[in-house]
Design an enzyme around this catalytic site. Structure first.
Site, PDB file in Angstrom:
ATOM      1  CG  ASP A  32      -1.975  -0.992   1.234  1.00 11.63           C
ATOM      2  OD1 ASP A  32      -2.377  -1.377   0.127  1.00 11.63           O
ATOM      3  OD2 ASP A  32      -2.434  -1.385   2.310  1.00 11.63           O
TER       4      ASP A  32
ATOM      5  CE  LYS B 183      -7.602   0.675  -1.532  1.00 10.77           C
ATOM      6  NZ  LYS B 183      -6.777  -0.446  -1.597  1.00 10.77           N
TER       7      LYS B 183
ATOM      8  CG  MET C  91      -8.340   6.763   7.472  1.00 10.45           C
ATOM      9  SD  MET C  91      -9.118   5.338   6.681  1.00 10.45           S
ATOM     10  CE  MET C  91      -9.589   4.348   8.084  1.00 10.45           C
TER      11      MET C  91
HETATM   12  N1  SAH Z   1      -3.859  -0.408   9.176  1.00  6.81           N
HETATM   13  C1  SAH Z   1      -3.380   0.904   9.547  1.00  6.81           C
HETATM   14  C2  SAH Z   1      -4.443   1.970   9.361  1.00  6.81           C
HETATM   15  C3  SAH Z   1      -4.865   2.174   7.922  1.00  6.81           C
HETATM   16  S1  SAH Z   1      -6.004   3.480   7.741  1.00  6.81           S
HETATM   17  C4  SAH Z   1      -2.887   0.863  10.986  1.00  6.81           C
HETATM   18  O1  SAH Z   1      -3.107  -0.126  11.690  1.00  6.81           O
HETATM   19  O2  SAH Z   1      -2.237   1.819  11.403  1.00  6.81           O
HETATM   20  C5  SAH Z   1      -4.928   4.825   7.336  1.00  6.81           C
HETATM   21  C6  SAH Z   1      -4.953   5.842   8.445  1.00  6.81           C
HETATM   22  O3  SAH Z   1      -4.077   5.432   9.497  1.00  6.81           O
HETATM   23  C7  SAH Z   1      -4.438   7.213   8.055  1.00  6.81           C
HETATM   24  O4  SAH Z   1      -5.428   7.982   7.403  1.00  6.81           O
HETATM   25  C8  SAH Z   1      -4.101   7.788   9.402  1.00  6.81           C
HETATM   26  O5  SAH Z   1      -5.256   8.165  10.116  1.00  6.81           O
HETATM   27  C9  SAH Z   1      -3.520   6.572  10.098  1.00  6.81           C
HETATM   28  N2  SAH Z   1      -2.056   6.499   9.957  1.00  6.81           N
HETATM   29  C10 SAH Z   1      -1.345   5.497   9.432  1.00  6.81           C
HETATM   30  N3  SAH Z   1      -0.023   5.745   9.527  1.00  6.81           N
HETATM   31  C11 SAH Z   1       0.093   6.942  10.140  1.00  6.81           C
HETATM   32  C12 SAH Z   1       1.203   7.746  10.530  1.00  6.81           C
HETATM   33  N4  SAH Z   1       2.457   7.354  10.330  1.00  6.81           N
HETATM   34  N5  SAH Z   1       0.942   8.924  11.151  1.00  6.81           N
HETATM   35  C13 SAH Z   1      -0.318   9.328  11.385  1.00  6.81           C
HETATM   36  N6  SAH Z   1      -1.401   8.612  11.028  1.00  6.81           N
HETATM   37  C14 SAH Z   1      -1.201   7.428  10.419  1.00  6.81           C
END
Ligand code: SAH
Length: 267
Positions: free
Chosen positions: A47, A69, A184
């Site tokens: 991703d 995406k 998100m």
């Molecule tokens: N599976 C992922 C989440 C995917 S949804 C997990 O467990 O972390 C994607 C969202 O995750 C982003 O829109 C944001 O809200 C958050 N996110 C992921 N990585 C991030 C980062 N390094 N810093 C801040 N928010 C993050």
């Protein structure tokens, strides 16, 4: 490391798919199990939110497919991604599906796993550190605290389009969870804040937004439920960001001085 035993025995039609969580970004937070799989993968399907130093760990023989995406720019629809993984598993022994954070936390890992199981392909999940845990920590925010918060809720601020009604009951969350961690959430922050205020959460409730958490360019914005929306607009604060809502946010002021810094992120 994954031994040769993980490769299909002669005649077995399909390879195995590993749904691997890459963690929030800092390569120092990636699991040894995940790294071992990148060493022996035949194909890696990843991703957008997988950091460059982790992608650099993929063995040079592997084929790398980016199905990344970002909001508004869907590279592949989910069904196409599912089919791509299935096709790769029919052609290769070790297929790694690499996702940001943890595969089962707002990562559509459940959907991909279901699609694979439905056609009889072996799948294994390798957890990663989810952004909702690691990102507040890197900003000096403990998401629970013995005297302030005994409960934490992980919630998405961006529900899939076309649902017959919104499923997140923000008002119930305001009453029932002391810390709320929103994934998100940037684009719907106005609605979320309004719902929480309508549920009589104090306008003074502290809110933190942390962007690119655990990356060298991590940025934090601190406000309250009453001020945060205007602050986001003023700063032009953008995704990807985690929002933390609750009194634990106040620790940021003290703990931010001890914020971890990656020792292995390449300069
Ligand atoms: N599976 C992922 C989440 C995917 S949804 C997990 O467990 O972390 C994607 C969202 O995750 C982003 O829109 C944001 O809200 C958050 N996110 C992921 N990585 C991030 C980062 N390094 N810093 C801040 N928010 C993050």
């Amino acid at each position: 490391m994954v031994s040769a035993a993980a490769r299909p025995a002669g005649g077995q039609p399909y390879g195995k798919v590993y749904l691997v969580g890459a963690g929030p970004g800092d390569p120092g937070l990636f699991t040894l199990r995940g790294k071992g799989l990148l060493d022996c993968a035949d194909v890696v399907i990843h991703d957008a939110l997988v950091s460059a130093p982790i992608l650099a760990m993929i063995n040079p023989q592997a084929q790398v497919i980016d199905v990344g995406k970002r909001r508004g720019r869907h590279a592949l629809v989910q069904e196409d991604t599912n089919q791509l993984i299935i096709d790769q598993a029919k052609a290769h022994a070790v297929v790694v599906r690499l996702k940001g954070g943890d595969p089962f936390v707002f990562g559509r890992g459940g959907e991909e796993m279901a699609a694979l199981v439905a056609v009889g392909i072996a799948v294994e999940v390798v957890p990663g550190i989810t952004a909702g845990v690691a990102v507040p920590a890197y900003a000096g925010i403990p998401i629970t605290h013995r005297s302030q918060s005994s409960s934490v809720t992980f919630v998405t601020g961006h529900e899939s389009a076309g649902k017959y009604r919104p499923r997140v009951n923000w008002r119930a969350l305001a009453q029932g969870s002391e810390t709320i961690v929103v994934y998100m959430g940037i684009h719907n922050l106005g609605t979320i804040a309004a719902e929480l205020l309508a549920a009589e959460l104090s306008p003074e409730t502290p809110v933190a937004l942390i962007r690119w958490g655990t990356y060298p360019q991590q940025e934090t914005l601190i406000g309250t439920l009453a001020t945060i929306v205007a602050q986001v607009a003023e700063k032009g604060f953008e995704a990807p960001a985690i929002a933390v809502i609750g009194h634990v946010v106040s620790w940021h002021e003290i703990f931010r001085h001890s914020q971890p810094t990656s020792t292995i992120w390449p300069a």
